[in-house]
Design an enzyme around this catalytic site. Sequence first.
Site, PDB file in Angstrom:
ATOM      1  N   GLU A 146       0.922  -1.139   0.070  1.00  0.00           N
ATOM      2  CA  GLU A 146       0.078   0.055  -0.150  1.00  0.00           C
ATOM      3  C   GLU A 146       0.786   1.333  -0.046  1.00  0.00           C
ATOM      4  O   GLU A 146       0.698   1.960   0.967  1.00  0.00           O
ATOM      5  CB  GLU A 146      -0.879  -0.089   1.228  1.00  0.00           C
ATOM      6  N   GLU A 255      -5.926  -7.867  -0.757  1.00  0.00           N
ATOM      7  CA  GLU A 255      -6.734  -7.446   0.550  1.00  0.00           C
ATOM      8  C   GLU A 255      -8.212  -7.078   0.339  1.00  0.00           C
ATOM      9  O   GLU A 255      -8.401  -6.118  -0.680  1.00  0.00           O
ATOM     10  CB  GLU A 255      -6.127  -6.348   1.277  1.00  0.00           C
TER      11      GLU A 255
END
Length: 352
Positions: A146, A255
């Site tokens: 991320e 995710e």
Amino acid sequence: MKFSLIPLAALATSTLAKVFYAGVAESGGEFGVWTDNGVGRGLPGRFGSDYAFINKTAIDVMIKDDKINLFRIAFLLELQGKLQSHTDTASFKLSTSTSFTTLSSSIIGDDNDPNAATTQDFKIFFTELAKRFRHNTRVIFGIMNEPHDMPTSLVLKNNQAAIDGIRSTGAKQMILAPANAWSGGHAFTTGNGNEPSSDYLHLMRDPLNNTAIEIHEYLDDNYSGSGANCTQPVTRLDGVTNWLKQHGMKAMITEFGGGVNPGCAQALKDYINYLEEKEVWIGWTAWAAGPLWGYWSPCCQSGQALGSFEPGSRARDGGPGLYDLLWVPVLRPLVPKNLGTHGISSINGTTD
Ligand SMILES: *[C@@H]1O[C@H](CO)[C@@H](O)[C@H](O)[C@H]1NC(C)=O
Ligand SMILES: *[C@@H]1O[C@H](CO)[C@@H](O)[C@H](O)[C@H]1NC(C)=O
Ligand SMILES: *[C@@H]1O[C@H](CO)[C@@H](O)[C@H](O)[C@H]1NC(C)=O
Ligand SMILES: *[C@@H]1O[C@H](CO)[C@@H](O)[C@H](O)[C@H]1NC(C)=O
Ligand SMILES: *[C@@H]1O[C@H](CO)[C@@H](O)[C@H](O)[C@H]1NC(C)=O
């Protein structure tokens, strides 16, 4: 499990589905300073109590009962010195994607920050990591967890440096390169305040063409994975899906998650069906299992402590945890049948 020619031929004519990898994100190797009572011990943390990568028994349960073939194992960049000693005992029998994340506020490759690691340091790190794993065909290299609040041009530069470092060792396995803006799928073509990933990530060059893009996408209002209601439809992925098609690229969702309610059960089903229908999506890992969650929930429960996807996990009140409440009834049935476990990790899937 061995493929025979007959099912292979049947597959080729009956479906375009290309989900080759499915499983869970194993979170815990990146905790470092996280503790359930809020008293962090500070980096580097103690292995086994402050951070831990997997519980081998739990992994074995998920291989046997859940028939998954991918575990995404996160680690904190600050803990890299520890990685070597602790991965010796870790099970890398199935495909394992590594991903790192960093807690310091420095941005890798930020030339204006004297404390920041340089893009070249990052390349050296991945060269060393790849040397260690280059003969393990079941590893997938995940470059970074991320990235956010940094120029997308720098995400591209760091991704390219990691790819170059990995390939310089002769490692041929698949690489997962993250999108910017928390890797949010909905933000891929818009940027959400950053330059869109869609303006840059097709510029990555992998001499083996074995790099896929890593996307995260939660289904709650603000895509953060905090809310228990699944209000964002999977069609928020249309932009990135079309872009991938246009550029002949592949991606994985590493995710995602939802709450324990009928709306999310349906939404998660729609989500996986969507990935299966579009041939650009080659895999997924649900957030999250891992040895250190206790009764805390990794995502998507509006603050309720219902445990995690770790087999045997319990809720705060001692009742069933998310493994029993959500993984087994909702996600396990969505795991593709007969996932491969052999051959080198590849955007074209494993062979068996
Ligand atoms: C690992 O998982 C097994 C099976 O759920 C459990 O009995 C054991 O306590 C776990 N070990 C650790 C260190 O968490
Ligand atoms: C990688 O893709 C490029 C562009 O499509 C192509 O020219 C090249 O031959 C491919 N390389 C390999 C090793 O497949
Ligand atoms: C994947 O399959 C395509 C089409 O057959 C082929 O061109 C490409 O080289 C393969 N890529 C890898 C990394 O195996
Ligand atoms: C998303 O919304 C929740 C409330 O539903 C809030 O707690 C959380 O901080 C928000 N996250 C972000 C990243 O905006
Ligand atoms: C979730 O949706 C239900 C039904 O619409 C609503 O009653 C509840 O307040 C919502 N919960 C949150 C945390 O938004």
